[in-house]
Design a protein around this motif. Structure first.
Motif, PDB file in Angstrom:
ATOM      1  N   ASP A 126       0.819  -1.201   0.000  1.00  0.00           N
ATOM      2  CA  ASP A 126       0.000   0.000   0.000  1.00  0.00           C
ATOM      3  C   ASP A 126       0.861   1.263   0.000  1.00  0.00           C
ATOM      4  O   ASP A 126       0.453   2.292  -0.551  1.00  0.00           O
ATOM      5  CB  ASP A 126      -0.946  -0.004   1.204  1.00  0.00           C
ATOM      6  CG  ASP A 126      -2.122   0.923   0.997  1.00  0.00           C
ATOM      7  OD1 ASP A 126      -2.701   0.919  -0.111  1.00  0.00           O
ATOM      8  OD2 ASP A 126      -2.445   1.673   1.936  1.00  0.00           O
ATOM      9  N   THR A 130       0.450   4.634  -2.341  1.00  0.00           N
ATOM     10  CA  THR A 130       0.443   5.999  -1.816  1.00  0.00           C
ATOM     11  C   THR A 130       1.505   6.846  -2.507  1.00  0.00           C
ATOM     12  O   THR A 130       1.240   7.982  -2.918  1.00  0.00           O
ATOM     13  CB  THR A 130       0.670   5.983  -0.292  1.00  0.00           C
ATOM     14  OG1 THR A 130      -0.377   5.218   0.311  1.00  0.00           O
ATOM     15  CG2 THR A 130       0.700   7.376   0.283  1.00  0.00           C
ATOM     16  N   ARG A 134       1.033  10.178  -4.839  1.00  0.00           N
ATOM     17  CA  ARG A 134       1.720  11.459  -4.603  1.00  0.00           C
ATOM     18  C   ARG A 134       2.441  11.914  -5.869  1.00  0.00           C
ATOM     19  O   ARG A 134       2.404  13.096  -6.221  1.00  0.00           O
ATOM     20  CB  ARG A 134       2.711  11.323  -3.447  1.00  0.00           C
ATOM     21  CG  ARG A 134       2.057  11.213  -2.084  1.00  0.00           C
ATOM     22  CD  ARG A 134       3.038  10.878  -0.984  1.00  0.00           C
ATOM     23  NE  ARG A 134       4.170  11.769  -0.946  1.00  0.00           N
ATOM     24  CZ  ARG A 134       5.353  11.438  -0.423  1.00  0.00           C
ATOM     25  NH1 ARG A 134       5.546  10.236   0.119  1.00  0.00           N
ATOM     26  NH2 ARG A 134       6.351  12.297  -0.416  1.00  0.00           N
TER      27      ARG A 134
END
Length: 179
Positions: A126, A130, A134
């Motif tokens: 995960d 993320t 970003r």
């Protein structure tokens, strides 16, 4: 990525320790790298034992960025892009650049960080999703006049890792949509 757990752990550990083999001049460079890392991170303790590195407290993002930019040359001189100290420094650098909305530089640092992280972390982690998110947000904020040139340069430097990361994130997104 499809290896036995022991083999995968050994590969990751080797990548985290990877540095430039430079002979007798290595010790001072290693020491400078460790001192530079200590200027950015501190050891957190749990039950009286070291548990993990955390970033030192900085009053402003500009201070954090200045500390990283001072430390990074010492890390680059000794470590490979996947080395643990460089990974920590680059992580703080990305956060500071994003917070300060220095998007062109943030894009390149995030590209390097994502490429190295993709080599280190479990394939469908995960944290990689993320980090990919970003990177996409920063990319979306880039001015149109420079976006394509920056994307081309990123692909030239880290294309295989970025494509692998994008494929893995897409696969996880598919799985989550059907779950």
């Amino acid at each position: 990525r499809c290896e036995e757990p022991f083999e995968a752990c050994a590969k990751v550990e080797a990548l985290l320790q990877d540095h430039m083999a430079i002979g007798p001049a290595e010790a001072p460079l290693a020491d400078a790298m460790k001192r530079a890392h200590a200027g950015l991170c501190k050891m957190r303790h749990h039950n009286g034992k070291p548990s993990c590195f955390v970033y030192k407290d900085f009053n402003r993002w500009e201070d954090a960025l200045a500390a990283v930019e001072s430390a990074m040359p010492h890390m680059v001189a000794y470590t490979a892009e996947t080395h643990w100290a460089r990974h920590h420094a680059r992580g703080l650098q990305t956060l500071a650049l994003e917070a300060l909305q220095k998007d062109s530089k943030a894009f390149f640092v995030l590209v390097e960080h994502a490429a190295a992280a993709w080599k280190l972390m479990p394939r469908y982690c995960d944290a990689l999703r993320t980090l990919h998110g970003r990177l996409q947000k920063v990319k979306d904020r880039l001015p149109d006049a420079v976006k394509q040139r920056l994307e081309d340069r990123a692909a030239e430097l880290h294309g295989d890792s970025l494509r692998g990361l994008a494929d893995d994130v897409a696969r996880v997104s598919e799985w989550l949509e059907t779950a």
